[in-house]
Design an enzyme around this catalytic site. Structure first.
Site, PDB file in Angstrom:
ATOM      1  CG  ASP A  16      -0.288   5.822   0.296  1.00 27.67           C
ATOM      2  OD1 ASP A  16      -0.745   6.496  -0.856  1.00 27.67           O
ATOM      3  OD2 ASP A  16      -0.606   4.521   0.139  1.00 27.67           O
ATOM      4  CE1 TYR A 233      -3.615  -2.543   6.224  1.00 26.95           C
ATOM      5  CE2 TYR A 233      -5.614  -2.263   4.699  1.00 26.95           C
ATOM      6  CZ  TYR A 233      -4.016  -2.526   4.925  1.00 26.95           C
ATOM      7  OH  TYR A 233      -3.260  -2.559   3.718  1.00 26.95           O
ATOM      8  CE  LYS A 236       0.375  -4.455   7.667  1.00 31.16           C
ATOM      9  NZ  LYS A 236       0.035  -4.507   8.946  1.00 31.16           N
TER      10      LYS A 236
HETATM   11  P1  13P Z   1      -0.273   0.628   1.177  1.00 31.49           P
HETATM   12  O1  13P Z   1      -0.475   0.376   2.593  1.00 31.49           O
HETATM   13  O2  13P Z   1       1.004   0.621   0.541  1.00 31.49           O
HETATM   14  O3  13P Z   1      -1.280   1.781   0.768  1.00 31.49           O
HETATM   15  O4  13P Z   1      -1.218  -0.631   0.695  1.00 31.49           O
HETATM   16  C1  13P Z   1      -2.333  -0.870   1.132  1.00 31.49           C
HETATM   17  C2  13P Z   1      -3.193  -2.218   0.697  1.00 31.49           C
HETATM   18  O5  13P Z   1      -3.919  -2.518   1.233  1.00 31.49           O
HETATM   19  C3  13P Z   1      -2.391  -2.948  -0.424  1.00 31.49           C
HETATM   20  O6  13P Z   1      -2.987  -4.161  -0.823  1.00 31.49           O
HETATM   21 MG    MG Z   2      -1.864   2.870  -0.634  1.00 27.36          MG
HETATM   22 MG    MG Z   3       2.384   1.838   0.600  1.00 34.08          MG
END
Ligand code: 13P
Ligand code: MG
Ligand code: MG
Ligand code: 13P
Length: 376
Positions: A16, A233, A236
């Site tokens: 990402d 965090y 994801k």
């Molecule tokens: P991603 O990991 O896809 O960037 O999503 C992060 C997120 O906090 C979505 O609510």
């Molecule tokens: Mg993202």
């Molecule tokens: Mg993502």
């Protein structure tokens, strides 16, 4: 791993690097950078084939080459592509520009730097059908359940019963992502122990599957845990996986049938919720509803002569496998399950367990209350 010239390698590397209007999709200028860089690498002979796509807000680089797994030039190509795309994302002030690029200097291997990697070096069979999965708003353990169904559950995979080439079963390599240790368990003999382990997908991840009788590589998944690299965090992991089909391995349809129903995975909004996984075609690979539901795309293709089988103009022949009414039921279920979970708001089990939330900003919220607690 050292180079084995007569073999072919399928690599999918993803990150990402910034997305449009929140965490929902990768806009065209970033995909164009992927396309430009990989086309150049194909022209220079570094890779033989490629396909650039996105799973939600993750930029996915599928490459086929003959340089083996963990090849520094291939990994550098991916890293440089992500860096350039992140720079573009920054200039457009896209959301989360450079999100998954957690380290600065590239030193030979992209593993441990943030991007997710699945690679498989194969000795080409007479015909080698391959499925690549890419998911958004979830984590590597999301593949545990389908991997179990595909390679160990005779109710899923008829071939386990009726194809003599599959007798003897499959071996699962499971990675404990917290302690960074791995173990190999063989099915059917150790099926119960396997489930005991991989039923905890937030910790134990199926990283490779091999055919037991000859160790033929059948499947591999990315195991990157961003929170464990960053200590907090940051988004994801949004994992990828490569699965080989047919000729003594599960048929394409046996690889896809676990997705006939939606099932629950960790991730979704702020990486903090259980959510129903929704199989979608590339055109619906965007995460909207409560930043989801978590979505998965699947691409089917043939690898031969060190390349992806292509048309006369060199365009790879790729089948968008979930772009199919056969998965309408799973999509409908996913939306219904989403409604059930969202009705619970931030109460467990809709929200992830307190232990998993340690990596999010929730502890900061609770910190404010600490001084107000009195002995009961
Ligand atoms: P991603 O990991 O896809 O960037 O999503 C992060 C997120 O906090 C979505 O609510
Ligand atoms: Mg993202
Ligand atoms: Mg993502
Ligand atoms: P293979 O044995 O060639 O993989 O074919 C099995 C089949 O017919 C799939 O449905």
């Amino acid at each position: 791993m050292s180079r084995t010239p007569e073999k072919t390698t399928v690599s999918i590397i993803k990150a990402d690097v910034g997305s449009l209007a929140g965490h929902h999709t990768v806009p065209k200028p970033l995909l164009d950078i992927g396309e430009k860089r990989l086309k150049e690498a194909q022209k220079n002979g570094l890779i033989n084939s490629y396909y650039v796509f996105h799973a939600g807000d993750d930029l996915e680089l599928l490459m086929v080459h003959t340089r083996g797994e963990s090849n520094p030039d291939i990994h550098k190509l991916a890293w440089d592509t992500f860096k350039e795309a992140a720079k573009k994302a920054s200039s457009l002030k896209l959301y989360g520009a450079g999100q998954d690029l957690l380290k600065q200097a590239f030193s030979g291997n992209i593993r441990g730097m943030g991007p997710g990697v699945a690679e498989m070096e194969i000795e080409e069979r007479r015909s080698d059908p391959i499925v690549v999965f890419a998911a958004d708003k979830t984590e590597p353990g999301a593949y545990n359940y389908p991997m179990f169904r595909i390679f160990a559950d005779p109710a899923n995979t008829a071939g386990l019963i009726i194809d003599p080439n599959m007798s003897g079963g499959f071996k699962f390599e499971v990675l404990d992502t917290v302690e960074n240790k791995k173990i190999v368990l063989k099915c059917p003999e150790e099926m119960y122990e396997l489930i005991a382990l991989i039923g905890t997908p937030g910790r134990n991840v199926v990283s490779r599957v091999r055919r037991a009788r000859d160790d033929l590589i059948c499947a591999t998944t990315s195991t990157t845990r961003l929170a464990l690299i960053a200590g907090r965090y940051v988004g994801k992991d949004d994992p990828v996986s490569i699965v080989r089909a047919q000729h003594g391995l599960p048929a394409l349809g046996e690889i896809l049938v676990p997705f006939m129903h939606s099932y629950f995975v960790e991730g979704w909004m702020r990486g903090s919720h259980w959510g129903p996984l929704m199989p979608v075609g590339l055109k619906d690979s965007r995460c909207t509803l409560f930043d989801g539901p978590p979505r998965i795309v699947a691409l089917g293709f043939q690898v031969g002569n060190g390349k992806i089988a292509s048309d006369d103009d060199g365009v790879p022949l790729i089948s968008d496998l979930f772009d199919d009414p056969a998965f309408d039921m799973a999509r409908r279920e996913a939306i219904e399950y989403a409604a059930v979970l969202r009705r619970m708001g931030e109460f467990e089990p809709a929200r992830l367990s307190a232990e998993v939330m340690e990596y999010t900003t929730l502890p900061q919220v609770l910190e404010k209350l600490r001084a107000r607690f009195k002995p009961a």
